[in-house]
Design an enzyme around this catalytic site. Structure first.
Site, short mmCIF file in Angstrom:
data_model
loop_
_atom_site.label_atom_id
_atom_site.label_comp_id
_atom_site.label_asym_id
_atom_site.label_seq_id
_atom_site.Cartn_x
_atom_site.Cartn_y
_atom_site.Cartn_z
N SER A 270 0.84 -1.20 0.00
CA SER A 270 0.00 0.00 0.00
C SER A 270 0.87 1.24 0.00
O SER A 270 2.02 1.22 0.46
CB SER A 270 -0.89 0.02 1.25
OG SER A 270 -0.13 0.38 2.40
N ASP A 271 0.33 2.33 -0.52
CA ASP A 271 0.97 3.62 -0.27
C ASP A 271 0.88 3.87 1.23
O ASP A 271 0.01 3.32 1.93
CB ASP A 271 0.30 4.74 -1.06
CG ASP A 271 1.26 5.88 -1.36
OD1 ASP A 271 2.24 6.04 -0.62
OD2 ASP A 271 1.01 6.63 -2.33
N TRP A 272 1.76 4.71 1.73
CA TRP A 272 1.88 4.88 3.18
C TRP A 272 0.60 5.50 3.75
O TRP A 272 0.25 6.63 3.46
CB TRP A 272 3.09 5.76 3.47
CG TRP A 272 4.36 4.99 3.68
CD1 TRP A 272 5.21 5.11 4.74
CD2 TRP A 272 4.95 3.98 2.84
NE1 TRP A 272 6.28 4.24 4.61
CE2 TRP A 272 6.13 3.53 3.45
CE3 TRP A 272 4.56 3.39 1.64
CZ2 TRP A 272 6.95 2.54 2.92
CZ3 TRP A 272 5.38 2.40 1.10
CH2 TRP A 272 6.54 1.99 1.72
N GLY A 274 -2.35 4.13 3.11
CA GLY A 274 -3.38 3.95 2.10
C GLY A 274 -4.21 2.69 2.23
O GLY A 274 -4.91 2.31 1.28
#
Length: 774
Positions: A270-272, A274
């Site tokens: 995941s994006d941080w 996200g």
């Protein structure tokens, strides 16, 4: 790989270096004959069989800020991530954004994404990847969080500078080459942000509504190519929603498209901040929640215990991580960070990228290159002349070992051949608030890179700087006005409100031009800026970029004629922001929600708003992609809307003419490859790197298409020679298919097409009519 060349020609009595200094060719033997991700399946099964459920779940979330767990009991190392895509970020404390202040983690600052795209060279992109990988290995990193390849949908996008292009084909070619350069040198990529993260405004909550065809033909091709052709080991899910579902739990995106349609065998992180769910995320195909364990930690253990998630699903997620882990040899901890990260070899790569990225937009009266036999005093004006761009704003930055600014580069290259007088002209200290840049951790939050102490009254300061600039310009033979944006004005986490040049630049420029008409404007920027007033007073305009460690030296070599410019625009340059498709259709900016604190900024600040954002509060805006497939030049062409500079545009110091454009056949079928040939004639005195481009126009189609689409190009060295240079470009018929929404498949439409040979999207030099048959 072909050796990087330096081309020389004899002019008069002296031997002078010209041209683009070679365009390295992507090695054609670089192919994934044996998929490294699938070489250890039996071993992985054995590892999983010995793991406890707790060990498995420990692998599915962040351990430290940029680390996820291995299998300590079986000697399987942690996964260590490197941020970001244009340089290996400095080392930080495990659980914070604070720097460790090491003496060995200064890295090479590579030109940012739009600069790489402006090279239009897969060979350069491959070199870029090799340089990134070498420095990542020195730092003990397993996976680079890049390349960043979302389509540049809006000119004002906060990450336009980091992304590659408005065109899916150009983005695909470069991202595949970058990926091979990285992964053939022992490091995995994590291609991002999957998918449709085309705006920073409310990116942590916005719901993107897009047609299946536009998604498949415009926004997903760079990802598909990087996975299928580049065999990317990792993918990062984006913050936003697509058609109502968060990207990190979007089953269609992560499972149906990525894993089933494209055959992806690697891992998704995941994006941080996200991740938004437990069951939905892990079932949809998310492997690692970063940087914490809110959803894929204890909550996942509880979900398995309750029967909401099968352990078989957990095993599959672990298998996908272990495929990457066993394909990338870990760097022993005692061998990481023991020598300086930045190396001269990587600095040379950064120089080559910068050199081939610079775009000459205008050159009336052949003001460039600078004739140092006549020009004896050069006024260099502008805050950007002496400003570093490795850090600033929100997002990834580089603690660069060094960075050659434009002013320093000019002094290096010109020496005592001319007098250089510098005036700041304007100040960027009044920029809006933001991070001071990752290069110094996040301790600088709330300030801007390049800010100074408490300034004098703005009007007094601006007048003083302008008066100094005018004074310097009066006594000079030539003015180099170095303006544009900076890394604080173009920044992750927010989009620009306009394309306007900030900080009073235009007023200073016009005042300077009144006293000295020989003005070259150099736009240091990662995205389009408003050049209307610049055009009116400057006979020469150059588009430079956030161009890395050696950017100043590369710029000076272009300006002084050591090399002829060979960059081409990776995006369209509109006359007005309102002409661009998302603005013209009223789909950006969204008006159904206020602009909220950015999800990543909230995470970093540990702000009270972060919890609400990370839980996915609704009602934060809908991005309706009303322009559908008509992104960038496709919009301007189809709507017959003029632009200031078209996609693919760029001048050189030599004029190149094309002739004898032809295809090898007149009729083609599915599975075949169209081979076109042309002759390129160098009409000037400089060895010139040129980029012939081939677009496809459908004739009498029953399907709705943009007027034309880029389907082939090559970067070629055109020598000074009475005989023309033969050029060949190949276009697979497969690439001419469209996404049939009813059949949910790619379909080839039979009929007539025109292949358009062009210098750029606005300058067609030849046509060939063909027929496509099923």
């Amino acid at each position: 790989m072909k050796k990087l060349l330096t081309f020389t020609v004899l002019l008069g009595a002296g031997l002078i270096v010209f041209g683009c200094k070679g365009d390295p060719t992507l090695p054609r033997d670089v192919k994934n004959y044996d998929d490294p991700l699938m070489q250890h399946e039996k071993e992985i099964s054995g590892i999983i069989s010995k793991m406890t459920l707790e060990e498995k779940v420990a692998m599915l979330h962040g351990k430290h800020m940029f680390t996820s767990e291995g299998v300590p009991s079986q000697g399987i190392a942690d996964m260590v991530y490197a941020d970001g895509p244009f340089g290996i970020r400095e080392e930080m404390e495990p659980h914070s954004w604070n720097s460790l202040h090491l003496t060995t983690d200064s890295a090479t600052f590579f030109p940012t994404g739009s600069a790489l795209a402006a090279t239009w060279s897969d060979g350069i992109a491959y070199l870029y990847g090799t340089g990134m990988a070498r420095e990542a290995r020195l730092r003990g990193k397993d996976m680079i969080l890049g390349p960043a390849i979302n389509i540049q949908r809006i000119p004002t996008g906060g990450r336009t500078y980091e992304y590659l292009s408005e065109d899916p084909y150009l983005s695909s070619v470069l991202s595949v080459a970058y990926t091979k350069g990285v992964q053939n040198n022992g490091v995995a990529v994590c291609v991002k942000h999957f998918a449709l993260n085309n705006q920073e405004t409310n990116r942590g909550s916005v719901n993107v509504i897009v047609s299946p065809r536009a998604m498949r033909e415009i926004y997903l091709p760079p990802f598909e190519a990087t996975v299928v052709e580049g065999n990317a080991f990792g993918v990062m899910s984006a913050y936003n929603k697509i058609n109502g579902y968060w990207c990190a739990e979007n089953y269609e995106l992560l499972n149906s498209i990525l894993r089933k349609d494209w055959g992806f065998k690697g891992m998704v992180i995941s994006d941080w901040g996200g991740t938004h769910s437990t069951v939905e995320s892990v079932v949809a195909g998310l492997n690692v929640e970063m940087p914490n364990s809110q959803y894929l930690g204890q909550a996942l253990l509880d979900s398995v215990a309750a029967g909401a998630v099968s352990e078989d699903v957990i095993d599959e997620r672990v298998r996908e991580i272990l495929r990457v882990r066993l394909a990338v040899d870990p760097v022993p901890e005692n061998k990481a960070n023991v020598e300086m990260t930045a190396k001269p070899e990587q600095a040379q790569i950064a120089y080559q990228v910068a050199l081939q990225s610079i775009v000459l937009l205008k050159n009336e009266g052949s003001l460039l290159p600078i004739d140092l036999n006549k020009v004896k005093t050069i006024a260099v004006i502008g805050d950007n002349a002496d400003k570093i761009m490795a850090t600033g704003g929100v997002g990834a930055g580089v603690k660069a070992l060094y960075e050659i600014t434009p002013l320093a580069g000019l002094k290096n290259r010109i020496g005592d051949k001319a007098k250089i007088v510098y005036a700041q002209g304007y100040t960027s200290q009044q920029a809006r608030g933001g991070f001071g840049g990752f290069g110094g951790g996040f301790g600088g939050f709330g300030r801007r890179g390049g800010a100074t102490a408490t300034p004098a009254k703005p009007d007094d300061t601006a007048k003083k700087l302008q008066d100094e600039a005018v004074k310097v310009a009066k006594s000079a033979d030539m003015v180099l006005f170095i303006g544009g944006d900076n890394r604080s004005h173009e920044t992750e986490g927010s989009d620009r409100r306009s394309m306007d040049l900030p900080y009073n630049q235009e007023n200073v420029l016009e005042a300077v031009a009144k006293v000295n008409p020989n003005v070259v404007f150099i736009a240091v920027a990662g995205a389009p800026v408003d050049l209307n007033r610049v055009q009116a007073c400057c006979p020469a305009i150059v588009q430079s970029w956030f161009n890395g460690t050696e950017g100043g030296n590369a710029l000076a070599d272009i300006l002084t004629g050591e090399s002829s410019p060979s960059g081409r625009l990776p995006f369209s340059y509109p006359f007005n922001l309102e002409d661009s498709p998302a603005y013209a259709t009223g789909s950006f900016p969204q008006t159904d929600a206020p602009v909220n604190q950015d999800v990543f900024v909230s995470l970093v600040q540990e702000d009270s708003k972060a919890e609400e954002m990370l839980k996915g509060a609704t009602g934060r805006g809908t991005a309706l992609y009303s322009e559908d497939m008509l992104v960038g030049y496709r919009w301007f062409d189809t709507k017959q809307k003029p632009v200031m500079y078209p996609f693919g545009y760029g001048l050189g110091y030599s004029e190149i003419e094309y002739s004898d454009f032809a295809a090898d056949k007149s009729e083609y079928r599915d599975g075949e490859v169209i081979t076109v040939t042309l002759k390129a004639h160098n009409k000037g005195k400089y060895v010139q790197c040129d980029v012939p481009q081939v677009y496809v126009h459908r004739v009498d189609s029953k399907i709705e298409w943009p007027y034309k689409e880029l389907k082939g190009f090559t970067k070629t060295v055109i020598y000074i020679n009475p005989d023309p240079t033969d050029v060949e470009i190949k276009i697979p018929v497969e690439s001419l298919k469209y996404w049939d929404e009813a059949k949910h498949d790619w379909v080839l439409e039979p009929g007539k097409i025109e292949l358009l040979l062009a210098h750029d999207a606005g300058n067609v030099a030849g046509k060939v009519e063909l027929r496509i048959e099923n």
